[in-house]
Design a protein around this motif. Structure first.
Motif, PDB file in Angstrom:
ATOM      1  N   ARG A 189       0.873  -1.167   0.000  1.00 50.10           N
ATOM      2  CA  ARG A 189       0.000   0.000   0.000  1.00 50.10           C
ATOM      3  C   ARG A 189       0.913   1.220   0.000  1.00 50.10           C
ATOM      4  NH1 ARG A 189      -1.841  -2.113   4.755  1.00 50.10           N
ATOM      5  NH2 ARG A 189      -1.464  -0.118   5.784  1.00 50.10           N
ATOM      6  N   SER A 210       1.022   5.709   0.019  1.00 49.26           N
ATOM      7  CA  SER A 210       0.291   6.969   0.142  1.00 49.26           C
ATOM      8  C   SER A 210       1.221   8.110  -0.256  1.00 49.26           C
ATOM      9  CB  SER A 210      -0.222   7.180   1.580  1.00 49.26           C
ATOM     10  OG  SER A 210       0.838   7.293   2.485  1.00 49.26           O
ATOM     11  N   HIS A 248       1.453  12.543  -0.430  1.00 46.68           N
ATOM     12  CA  HIS A 248       0.872  13.816   0.008  1.00 46.68           C
ATOM     13  C   HIS A 248       1.868  14.936  -0.282  1.00 46.68           C
ATOM     14  CE1 HIS A 248      -1.364  16.747   2.201  1.00 46.68           C
ATOM     15  NE2 HIS A 248      -0.609  16.730   3.279  1.00 46.68           N
ATOM     16  N   THR A 290       0.118  11.890   5.863  1.00 46.68           N
ATOM     17  CA  THR A 290       0.437  10.822   4.915  1.00 46.68           C
ATOM     18  C   THR A 290       0.285   9.448   5.549  1.00 46.68           C
ATOM     19  OG1 THR A 290       2.028  12.306   3.876  1.00 46.68           O
ATOM     20  CG2 THR A 290       2.168   9.995   3.283  1.00 46.68           C
ATOM     21  N   LEU A 310      -3.351   8.584   5.786  1.00 54.77           N
ATOM     22  CA  LEU A 310      -3.863   8.119   4.492  1.00 54.77           C
ATOM     23  C   LEU A 310      -3.537   6.642   4.303  1.00 54.77           C
ATOM     24  CD1 LEU A 310      -2.893  10.990   1.997  1.00 54.77           C
ATOM     25  CD2 LEU A 310      -5.206  10.394   2.760  1.00 54.77           C
ATOM     26  N   LEU A 311      -2.331   6.283   4.645  1.00 49.74           N
ATOM     27  CA  LEU A 311      -1.884   4.909   4.469  1.00 49.74           C
ATOM     28  C   LEU A 311      -2.667   3.938   5.344  1.00 49.74           C
ATOM     29  CD1 LEU A 311       0.207   3.191   2.965  1.00 49.74           C
ATOM     30  CD2 LEU A 311       1.738   3.504   4.895  1.00 49.74           C
ATOM     31  N   ILE A 320      -8.106   2.277   1.413  1.00 50.18           N
ATOM     32  CA  ILE A 320      -7.003   1.550   0.771  1.00 50.18           C
ATOM     33  C   ILE A 320      -6.844   0.156   1.376  1.00 50.18           C
ATOM     34  CG2 ILE A 320      -5.188   2.501   2.275  1.00 50.18           C
ATOM     35  CD1 ILE A 320      -3.401   2.554  -0.303  1.00 50.18           C
ATOM     36  N   ILE A 378      -2.925   5.613  -2.454  1.00 52.59           N
ATOM     37  CA  ILE A 378      -3.906   6.631  -2.103  1.00 52.59           C
ATOM     38  C   ILE A 378      -3.182   7.970  -2.028  1.00 52.59           C
ATOM     39  CG2 ILE A 378      -3.643   6.260   0.389  1.00 52.59           C
ATOM     40  CD1 ILE A 378      -6.694   6.834   0.612  1.00 52.59           C
ATOM     41  N   SER A 393      -3.546  12.372  -1.482  1.00 53.03           N
ATOM     42  CA  SER A 393      -4.360  13.395  -0.847  1.00 53.03           C
ATOM     43  C   SER A 393      -5.090  14.243  -1.882  1.00 53.03           C
ATOM     44  CB  SER A 393      -3.478  14.304   0.012  1.00 53.03           C
ATOM     45  OG  SER A 393      -2.565  15.020  -0.810  1.00 53.03           O
ATOM     46  N   ALA A 438     -11.169   9.170   3.126  1.00 52.35           N
ATOM     47  CA  ALA A 438     -10.150   8.496   3.934  1.00 52.35           C
ATOM     48  C   ALA A 438     -10.436   8.739   5.409  1.00 52.35           C
ATOM     49  CB  ALA A 438      -8.765   9.021   3.572  1.00 52.35           C
ATOM     50  N   GLY A 465      -2.359   7.630  -7.891  1.00 52.18           N
ATOM     51  CA  GLY A 465      -1.509   8.191  -6.771  1.00 52.18           C
ATOM     52  C   GLY A 465      -0.400   9.282  -6.911  1.00 52.18           C
ATOM     53  N   ASN A 505       2.837   3.881   1.780  1.00 52.01           N
ATOM     54  CA  ASN A 505       2.959   5.166   2.457  1.00 52.01           C
ATOM     55  C   ASN A 505       3.707   6.225   1.672  1.00 52.01           C
ATOM     56  OD1 ASN A 505       1.687   5.520   4.877  1.00 52.01           O
ATOM     57  ND2 ASN A 505       3.555   6.025   5.904  1.00 52.01           N
TER      58      ASN A 505
END
Length: 244
Positions: A94, A96, A98, A120, A123-124, A129, A146, A148, A173, A224, A241
């Motif tokens: 995964r 993320s 930002h 961030t 989000l992760l 997600i 994912i 922002s 999120a 992303g 992340n």
């Protein structure tokens, strides 16, 4: 980035799996002609089951494209290699991304500490997600990202990356137990969401504990990115992340 169900792998294989994360990332950067960005990454840190680093603002669009698609391809090759070692081994990530200012002074104890970094990580750890990776075929979808709202607006919708906005799915999120609920955008390079949602489908997490809680498909496709103010963006790579 963060590895999906990292501890579910055989214990004896965890050190080697952890060490492979930056190697896989470096390979993906090199494959798409971005080796220099990987070499120049800022405040990199391995977290056992994940990885985080920053990049210069001008490099942020490349974190979305071509990196994410190439990383999926590299993970497919890595999956075959891992299975040849142990059939239970897996590396699904995964990620993320930002945008935001964080310190970059060369002081490892202070660099990247700030609200953008925390954002961030949230989000992760958010439900959309996690639900997406839980609802996808593990032999097919090896990466989900994912990003922002800010990154989507400033990089994707603004046309600074080759990935089209329609390839992203709008999500809310939210992290259970945390005061965090913000709009974000999901991108899955190789989508295999159960239920066969049409391209561009908006995916949201159902309220925890509700009947059929999980991912709710509303409508079209999925994708992303990252940045940071003192001149670098933050990218979390490995199981999911990225910060800025």
């Amino acid at each position: 980035m963060d590895t999906v169900k990292f501890s579910g792998n055989p214990s004896a294989q965890l050190p080697g799996l952890s060490a492979r994360i930056p190697q896989v990332l470096g390979k993906a950067f090199d494959r798409c002609g971005l080796a220099e960005i990987w070499t120049e990454k800022r405040f990199p840190q391995a977290a056992g089951d994940g990885y985080v680093f920053g990049v210069r603002p001008e490099h942020v669009p490349f974190l979305v494209h071509p990196l994410l698609d190439e990383l999926q391809q590299v993970l497919q090759e890595e999956d075959a290699r891992l299975r040849s070692i142990d059939r239970k081994l897996r590396m699904r990530l995964r990620a993320s991304i930002h945008l935001g200012p964080v310190p970059d002074s060369g002081d490892a104890g202070r660099d990247r500490i700030g609200t953008p970094t925390n954002y961030t990580f949230r989000l992760l750890d958010s439900q959309p997600i996690k639900n997406a990776m839980g609802r996808t075929e593990p032999d097919v979808t090896l990466l989900a990202a994912i990003v922002s709202q800010r990154l989507f607006d400033d990089v994707v919708a603004a046309g600074y990356t080759a990935t089209h906005p329609s390839q992203f799915a709008e999500v809310m999120a939210e992290v259970p137990g945390k005061d965090f609920k913000h709009p974000a955008w999901l991108y899955i390079p190789r989508n295999s969401l159960w239920g066969d949602p049409p391209p561009g489908a908006r995916v949201e997490a159902a309220p925890p504990g509700s009947p059929g809680a999980g991912t709710v498909i509303h409508g079209d496709n999925i994708g992303g990115s990252s940045h940071r103010a003192s001149g670098h963006g933050t990218v979390n790579v490995v199981g999911g992340n990225q910060y800025g």
